[in-house]
Design a protein around this motif. Structure first.
Motif, PDB file in Angstrom:
ATOM      1  N   GLY A 119      19.010   3.624   3.872  1.00 28.26           N
ATOM      2  CA  GLY A 119      18.141   3.699   5.054  1.00 28.26           C
ATOM      3  C   GLY A 119      17.366   2.424   5.313  1.00 28.26           C
ATOM      4  O   GLY A 119      17.664   1.366   4.741  1.00 28.26           O
ATOM      5  N   ILE A 120      16.382   2.566   6.171  1.00 22.20           N
ATOM      6  CA  ILE A 120      15.630   1.413   6.678  1.00 22.20           C
ATOM      7  C   ILE A 120      14.146   1.631   6.436  1.00 22.20           C
ATOM      8  O   ILE A 120      13.639   2.748   6.582  1.00 22.20           O
ATOM      9  N   ILE A 121      13.467   0.536   6.067  1.00 26.02           N
ATOM     10  CA  ILE A 121      12.008   0.543   6.091  1.00 26.02           C
ATOM     11  C   ILE A 121      11.591  -0.352   7.254  1.00 26.02           C
ATOM     12  O   ILE A 121      11.864  -1.553   7.252  1.00 26.02           O
ATOM     13  N   SER A 122      10.969   0.255   8.272  1.00 25.70           N
ATOM     14  CA  SER A 122      10.550  -0.463   9.479  1.00 25.70           C
ATOM     15  C   SER A 122       9.069  -0.827   9.354  1.00 25.70           C
ATOM     16  O   SER A 122       8.225   0.052   9.227  1.00 25.70           O
ATOM     17  N   LYS A 153       0.847  -1.214   0.000  1.00 27.19           N
ATOM     18  CA  LYS A 153       0.000   0.000   0.000  1.00 27.19           C
ATOM     19  C   LYS A 153       0.877   1.257   0.000  1.00 27.19           C
ATOM     20  O   LYS A 153       0.589   2.239  -0.689  1.00 27.19           O
ATOM     21  N   LEU A 154       1.938   1.239   0.805  1.00 20.03           N
ATOM     22  CA  LEU A 154       2.863   2.370   0.863  1.00 20.03           C
ATOM     23  C   LEU A 154       3.488   2.624  -0.507  1.00 20.03           C
ATOM     24  O   LEU A 154       3.629   3.775  -0.943  1.00 20.03           O
ATOM     25  N   GLY A 168       7.675   5.878   6.591  1.00 24.62           N
ATOM     26  CA  GLY A 168       8.241   5.633   5.263  1.00 24.62           C
ATOM     27  C   GLY A 168       9.692   5.212   5.316  1.00 24.62           C
ATOM     28  O   GLY A 168      10.119   4.505   6.232  1.00 24.62           O
ATOM     29  N   PHE A 169      10.452   5.649   4.329  1.00 24.75           N
ATOM     30  CA  PHE A 169      11.874   5.303   4.216  1.00 24.75           C
ATOM     31  C   PHE A 169      12.685   6.161   5.188  1.00 24.75           C
ATOM     32  O   PHE A 169      12.755   7.394   5.053  1.00 24.75           O
ATOM     33  N   ARG A 185      18.821   4.199  -3.975  1.00 28.44           N
ATOM     34  CA  ARG A 185      18.544   3.969  -2.537  1.00 28.44           C
ATOM     35  C   ARG A 185      18.982   2.556  -2.154  1.00 28.44           C
ATOM     36  O   ARG A 185      18.679   1.590  -2.865  1.00 28.44           O
ATOM     37  N   ILE A 186      19.708   2.457  -1.048  1.00 31.28           N
ATOM     38  CA  ILE A 186      20.030   1.137  -0.455  1.00 31.28           C
ATOM     39  C   ILE A 186      19.068   0.968   0.712  1.00 31.28           C
ATOM     40  O   ILE A 186      19.060   1.776   1.649  1.00 31.28           O
ATOM     41  N   ILE A 187      18.253  -0.111   0.647  1.00 34.74           N
ATOM     42  CA  ILE A 187      17.170  -0.297   1.629  1.00 34.74           C
ATOM     43  C   ILE A 187      17.401  -1.570   2.437  1.00 34.74           C
ATOM     44  O   ILE A 187      17.677  -2.642   1.873  1.00 34.74           O
ATOM     45  N   ASP A 188      17.260  -1.437   3.734  1.00 31.80           N
ATOM     46  CA  ASP A 188      17.320  -2.586   4.647  1.00 31.80           C
ATOM     47  C   ASP A 188      15.956  -2.725   5.316  1.00 31.80           C
ATOM     48  O   ASP A 188      15.449  -1.763   5.889  1.00 31.80           O
ATOM     49  N   TYR A 189      15.326  -3.915   5.193  1.00 34.89           N
ATOM     50  CA  TYR A 189      14.025  -4.146   5.831  1.00 34.89           C
ATOM     51  C   TYR A 189      14.228  -4.527   7.293  1.00 34.89           C
ATOM     52  O   TYR A 189      15.110  -5.334   7.624  1.00 34.89           O
ATOM     53  N   LYS A 190      13.387  -4.000   8.164  1.00 33.11           N
ATOM     54  CA  LYS A 190      13.387  -4.400   9.579  1.00 33.11           C
ATOM     55  C   LYS A 190      11.951  -4.659  10.002  1.00 33.11           C
ATOM     56  O   LYS A 190      11.094  -3.777   9.883  1.00 33.11           O
TER      57      LYS A 190
END
Length: 918
Positions: free
Chosen positions: A857-860, A751-752, A867-868, A802-807
Motif C-alpha cells: 500500500g501507500i503512505i500519503s 509521530k504516526l 495511515g497505511f 508490508r510493501i510501502i510506497d511513499y507519496k
C-alpha cells in the motif's frame, strides 16, 4: 488622370508665370519629389528648377531659427526648470521629463495659434486656484506646490523661449511665432512669388503668414477641395477650407482656387471587412495579385497604411511578381532584433545590483547577437553556461559566479555583466564596446550580414547622440534617466528603405499621401480609433479653455484625417478600403465612421464584403505512431534493460507519452526551480526517511528508536535539499515554506510511527529503497523482458510483511482498491497507484518469495490520518467482501494483466495511438 499638382502647374503656365522664378511651398518634402516629376512632364523646354520646399523649411528660413530634436528641447527646458526652481523643490530629470513633454506640446500649440502667453497662463493659474479655493488658509504642502507650479508656467515659458532664441534653435510653435513677427519685413524685402498648394488645416501662424504674402501680391494659394465637401456645411472634409474661404479677406476680391468636381465621378469602391491585422495584410496581397494581372505597371497604385504597424506583414504579403516598390515610411528602429538586446541590457543594469536574476542572464546569453560570441571550436559555451544555471537551480548570480561556472574566460561575459555603477557614461561606453564586439564577429563570420551591420551602424549613431547629449548637458545622472532618453530617441528613429520614389507600387502612411493622387488606392485599418484616431487629450490645457482660445481639440484632429481620407478618393478610380472586423480597444474599435458616411451619402455604388479566412477542414483524430522495425528494436532494448512501473503507467495514461519519453527520449523542458518543485520535495522526503531508518535496518523498532530520529530531521532535510536543489536558496520566500512542509511531513510520519508502537504494534524494518530487477516469463515474446523498480520500504507489521510506497501528494483510499483485474491496466486515473504497488510486490516476491499473505500500500503524507492505505480487492463498488491481504493468487492475477500490457506494447501490429486525456 490629371493630378492636382499637374493642374496647378498648368494653371501657372497659362497665367504666364515663369516657373523658374517661383517658390513652391508644400505640406511635406515627399510631395516635392512628385512636383519635380510633374514639372518634367508639363514643361517642354529647358528651365532652371524652381525652389521647392516644405512649409517647415520656409518658416525656419523666415524665423532664422533651426528646428531641434525633442530630446534637445527637453534638456534645454530642464536647464530652465533648474534655474527657476529652488533646489529643494527640484525633481530628477526622469520624473521631470514625464510631465515636461506634455507641457512642451502645450507651449507648441499656444505659439502655433498665436495665443497671448501671459493671458492663457494667468487664466490657467486662476482656474487651478479656484479648484482649490477655500475660506480657510489650510492648504496642504502638496496643494501649495501644485498652485505654485501653475503660477510659474509663464516664467518657465518666457525664460525657455528666450534661451532657445539666443541659441538660434526652437520648437515648431516658437519658430512659427518668430516667423509671424518677421513676415512684414520679409514682404518688404522680397519680390519672389510663393505658391502654396495642397494645404488644408492651417494653424493661426500659417494663416497669418500666407495672408500677408497674398495681401502683398507675393503668393498664390491653391486648395484641393471638392464641391461635395465644401458645399456641405457639416462635412468634416471641408471644415477648414470653408473657414478659410469665409474668413480670409483676400477671397472677398479674389477667386478661390479650386473647388473641383472629381469626387462625384464614377468609382469602383470595394469595402472589405477582414478579421485581424494579418488578415488585412493577406487581403492586400490578394488584391494586388488581381490588379497586377490587369495592369502590371503599378505606378499609379498606392497602399495607404492607416496603422503603420502593418508595414512588415504587408511587405511579406506582396506578390513576387511586383518588382518595383517604394516605401515612404521608415521601419521603426525599436522593432528590429538589436533593440531587444539593449532593452535587456538596460533592464539588467537598471537594478544597480551586483547579482542578476537568472532569467535576465539567460535572456542575454541566448540573444541572437550575444550567443554567437561565445562559440569556440564549434562549441557554444553560452548554451553550456545556461544549462549549468538550470541544472544547479541558480536563481541569482554575480559576475564572479558566472566566471566560476563558465568553461572559458570570455571577455564578452565581463563586458555584458560588469556593473554599470548607475553611471550613464559607463553605460554608454559599454554599449559602444558591445557594438564593436558584435561588429568584429559579423565581419569574421562572412555570411552576408549586411542588414545586421546596418542595424549596428544605426544603433552606433543613436549612442553617439546619447554620448553627445550627456557631454553637452549634465542632466543624465543615472541609468534610469539614460534609459528614458534612450527610449525617447529610439521611438523617433527609423531604418529608411531605399527605392525609386516615382516608380512601381507606393506604400505610405496617411500623412505621406498629402497632395498626391493615385488611380488605385488601397487603404487599410479604417477603424474607429485609427482612422480617425478618436478622442485624446494629452495636454495640461482643459478642453473648455482650448475652445475659448480657438486651440485645436480632437474634433479638429478628426477633421484633418477626414480630409486626407476623402482627398485620396477624389481622383481615384479604384478604391479598396479594409477594416478589422474584430473590435480591439487597444488597436482600434469597430469599422470607421468614414465607411458609414460613404454608404449613407449614396453618391457611389459600394460593394461591401466580409472576408473570411479559408480554414482547411481537418478531421478531429488522434495521433498514431506506426511501429516500424526501428521502433520494435528500440522496444526490445528497453525491455531488456527493464520496464519500470512508472513507464508502464505512462503507457496506460497515453501511449504517445510512453513513445515520446522512452523511445524518443524527450524530457520535460528543464528550467531553474525558483520554487522547489513537487518532485524535488518528494525526493528530499524519501531520502530523509531512508537516512533516518537506515541504522535500524533488520531491527524491531521501539519507541525510543523513533524518538532519537526526531532531532535529526532538520539537519537531514537541509542536507538533502542542498544535494538535490543544488545552489537554490531555501532561506526565504516560498522555498522556506516548502522546506518547513518537508520537515513537517517527516515529523508527522514519525509521530504516526510512535502512535503505532504505543498501541502495542510491532514494526521490523526489512528493507529501505530496495532496488528490484526481475526477468518476466512471457513465452509470446522471443526476447528478454525485465521489470525493475525501487521500493521505498519493506517491513513486518505484527508479523505481516508490508510493501510501502511513499507519496508526498494526496492519495485517497479508493485509489488503491480494485474490483475487476482488467481495469488495472486500462484506467490510469483510478488504478495507476494499485498497478505500481502490485508491481513492487510482484518483483520482491520473485526475488525472494514471501511468506504469504502480505500487504502492499501507500503512505500519503497529505493524508497521514488515514495511515497505511492498503491495496484492497473488492467484489463490488459499495459493500460486499473486500480483501486487503495479498496472496500468490493475487500476484498471479496481476501478472496476467501485466503480461497482456507488455505484449500490447511490444506488438508490431498495435501502433502507439494517442488517448483523449480527461
Amino acid at each position: 488622370m490629371n493630378s492636382f499638382i499637374s493642374d496647378v502647374l498648368q494653371n501657372l503656365i497659362d497665367k504666364g508665370e515663369d516657373l523658374s522664378d517661383l517658390s513652391f511651398i508644400l505640406p511635406s518634402k515627399r510631395a516635392g519629389v512628385f512636383l519635380r516629376q510633374e514639372l518634367s512632364v508639363v514643361v517642354n523646354k529647358t528651365i532652371f528648377s524652381p525652389k521647392i520646399i516644405s512649409i517647415e523649411e520656409f518658416v525656419e528660413n523666415l524665423a532664422q531659427l533651426k528646428s531641434s530634436t525633442n530630446t534637445v528641447l527637453l534638456f534645454e527646458f530642464y536647464n530652465t526648470y533648474i534655474e527657476l526652481t529652488p533646489k529643494n523643490d527640484q525633481e530628477p530629470f526622469e520624473t521631470f521629463s514625464k510631465w515636461a513633454q506634455i507641457l512642451l506640446q502645450d507651449f507648441n500649440e499656444i505659439d502655433r495659434y498665436l495665443i497671448p502667453q501671459g493671458h492663457i497662463f494667468d487664466y490657467l493659474s486662476a482656474i487651478k486656484t479656484l479648484d482649490h479655493w477655500s475660506l480657510e488658509d489650510n492648504k496642504t504642502d502638496v496643494v501649495k506646490n501644485y498652485l505654485k507650479f501653475w503660477d510659474k508656467l509663464k516664467h518657465y515659458y518666457k525664460h525657455y523661449s528666450e534661451a532657445l532664441i539666443r541659441k538660434k534653435i526652437g520648437y515648431q510653435g516658437l519658430i512659427y511665432r518668430e516667423a509671424v513677427d518677421k513676415i512684414k519685413q520679409y514682404c518688404v524685402s522680397n519680390t519672389q512669388k510663393h505658391i502654396f498648394l495642397g494645404f488644408n488645416a492651417l494653424n493661426t501662424a500659417e494663416e497669418t503668414i500666407i495672408q500677408e504674402l497674398l495681401k502683398n501680391d507675393l503668393a498664390y494659394v491653391f486648395w484641393d477641395i471638392d464641391e461635395v465637401f465644401i458645399n456641405n456645411p457639416i462635412h468634416d472634409a471641408g471644415l477648414f477650407t470653408r473657414q478659410h474661404k469665409a474668413n480670409w479677406k483676400y477671397f472677398n476680391s479674389n477667386p478661390f482656387n479650386w473647388i473641383t468636381k472629381n469626387y462625384s465621378t464614377s468609382k469602383n469602391i470595394q469595402i472589405y471587412g477582414v478579421p485581424k491585422n494579418i488578415g488585412q495584410a493577406k487581403t492586400i496581397g490578394s488584391i494586388l495579385k488581381e490588379i497586377v494581372k490587369l495592369k502590371p505597371d503599378l505606378k499609379n497604385t498606392a497602399v495607404i497604411l492607416g496603422d503603420e504597424n502593418l508595414l512588415i506583414p504587408v511587405l511579406n504579403s506582396i506578390p513576387s511578381k511586383i518588382d518595383n516598390l517604394n516605401i515612404t515610411m521608415g521601419f521603426p528602429l525599436n522593432s528590429i532584433p538589436l533593440a531587444s538586446l539593449f532593452e535587456q541590457l538596460f533592464s539588467l543594469h537598471k537594478k544597480t545590483s551586483n547579482t542578476y536574476y537568472y532569467k535576465d542572464i539567460i535572456g542575454l546569453l541566448s540573444h541572437q547577437y550575444i550567443s554567437p560570441l561565445f562559440v569556440l571550436d564549434n562549441r557554444n559555451y553560452a548554451i553550456e553556461l545556461i544549462e549549468t544555471i538550470k541544472k544547479n537551480n541558480l536563481v541569482y548570480l554575480s559576475l564572479s559566479d558566472l566566471k566560476t561556472y563558465s568553461k572559458i574566460n570570455n571577455s564578452i561575459l565581463e563586458l555584458v555583466f560588469s556593473n554599470w555603477q548607475n553611471n550613464a557614461k559607463i553605460a554608454i561606453e559599454t554599449c559602444f564596446k558591445i557594438i564593436d564586439f558584435i561588429k568584429e564577429h559579423l565581419f569574421l563570420d562572412k555570411k552576408g550580414n549586411i542588414l545586421s551591420l546596418e542595424y549596428l551602424y544605426r544603433f552606433n549613431t543613436l549612442f553617439n547622440e546619447l554620448f553627445s547629449l550627456n557631454q553637452s548637458y549634465s542632466h543624465i545622472n543615472d541609468i534610469s534617466a539614460l534609459f528614458s532618453i534612450y527610449k525617447e530617441l529610439l521611438s523617433t528613429e527609423t531604418l529608411d528603405f531605399q527605392g525609386e520614389p516615382l516608380q512601381g507600387l507606393q506604400i505610405m502612411g496617411m500623412l505621406e499621401s498629402r497632395v498626391l493622387d493615385f488611380e488605385t488606392v488601397i487603404i487599410s485599418s479604417v477603424n474607429e480609433g485609427i482612422l480617425p484616431s478618436g478622442k485624446s487629450n494629452n495636454s495640461f490645457i482643459p478642453f473648455d479653455v482650448k475652445l475659448e482660445n480657438n486651440l485645436p481639440t480632437y474634433k479638429e484632429k478628426d477633421a484633418v484625417y477626414t480630409y486626407h481620407f476623402y482627398r485620396l478618393l477624389q481622383r481615384a478610380k479604384n478604391v479598396y478600403i479594409l477594416y478589422n472586423t474584430e473590435a480591439d480597444v487597444l488597436t482600434g474599435g469597430e469599422k470607421s465612421r468614414f465607411i458609414n458616411q460613404l454608404e449613407l451619402e449614396d453618391i457611389h455604388t459600394i460593394n461591401h464584403k466580409i472576408v473570411t479566412p479559408q480554414v482547411p477542414n481537418f478531421e478531429a483524430g488522434f495521433k498514431e505512431i506506426i511501429k516500424t522495425e526501428a521502433v520494435i528494436n528500440q522496444l526490445k532494448d528497453i525491455a531488456e534493460k527493464g520496464f519500470s512501473p512508472s513507464s508502464l503507467t505512462s503507457y496506460i495514461r497515453n501511449p504517445l507519452d510512453f513513445y515520446y519519453q522512452k523511445l524518443l527520449g524527450i524530457k520535460d523542458l528543464e528550467d531553474v526551480e525558483e520554487t522547489v518543485a513537487a518532485n524535488t520535495m518528494g525526493t528530499v522526503v524519501h531520502d530523509t526517511l531512508e537516512a533516518l531508518y537506515l541504522p535500524f535496518l533488520g531491527k524491531v523498532l521501539v519507541i525510543e528508536d523513533v524518538k532519537k530520529m526526531k532531532p535529526l530531521v532538520d539537519s537531514k532535510v537541509s542536507e538533502f535539499f542542498l544535494k538535490v536543489y543544488a545552489d537554490g536558496d531555501m532561506t526565504k520566500g516560498k522555498n522556506l515554506i516548502v522546506f518547513e512542509i518537508a520537515k513537517r511531513f517527516v515529523e508527522n510520519f514519525l509521530k504516526l510511527e510512535i502512535e503505532d508502537l504505543k498501541q502495542g504494534n510491532t514494526i521490523k524494518i526489512i528493507a529501505l529503497e530496495q532496488k528490484a530487477e526481475i526477468p518476466l516469463n512471457i513465452p509470446e515474446l522471443d526476447f528478454t523482458v525485465k521489470l525493475k523498480g525501487t521500493v521505498d520500504r519493506v517491513d513486518e507489521y505484527n508479523g505481516v510483511t508490508r510493501i510501502i510506497d511513499y507519496k508526498t501528494g494526496k492519495v485517497m483510499d479508493n485509489e488503491v482498491s480494485l474490483i475487476d483485474w482488467e481495469d488495472v491496466t486500462s484506467d490510469y486515473k483510478k488504478y495507476s497507484k494499485s498497478f505500481q504497488i502490485l508491481a513492487y510486490a510482484y518483483m520482491l516476491n520473485q526475488q525472494k518469495p514471501f511468506n504469504f499473505p502480505i500487504e502492499a500500500g501507500i503512505i500519503s503524507f497529505k493524508n497521514l490520518q488515514s495511515g497505511f492505505l492498503k491495496f484492497t480487492k473488492r467484489e463490488q463498488p459499495r459493500g460486499g467482501n473486500k480483501d486487503t491481504l495479498i496472496t500468490e493468487v493475487t500476484l498471479n492475477n496481476y501478472f496476467q494483466e501485466l503480461k497482456k500490457l507488455i505484449i500490447e506494447i511490444c506488438n508490431p501490429k498495435i501502433n502507439f495511438i494517442e488517448k483523449e486525456l480527461k
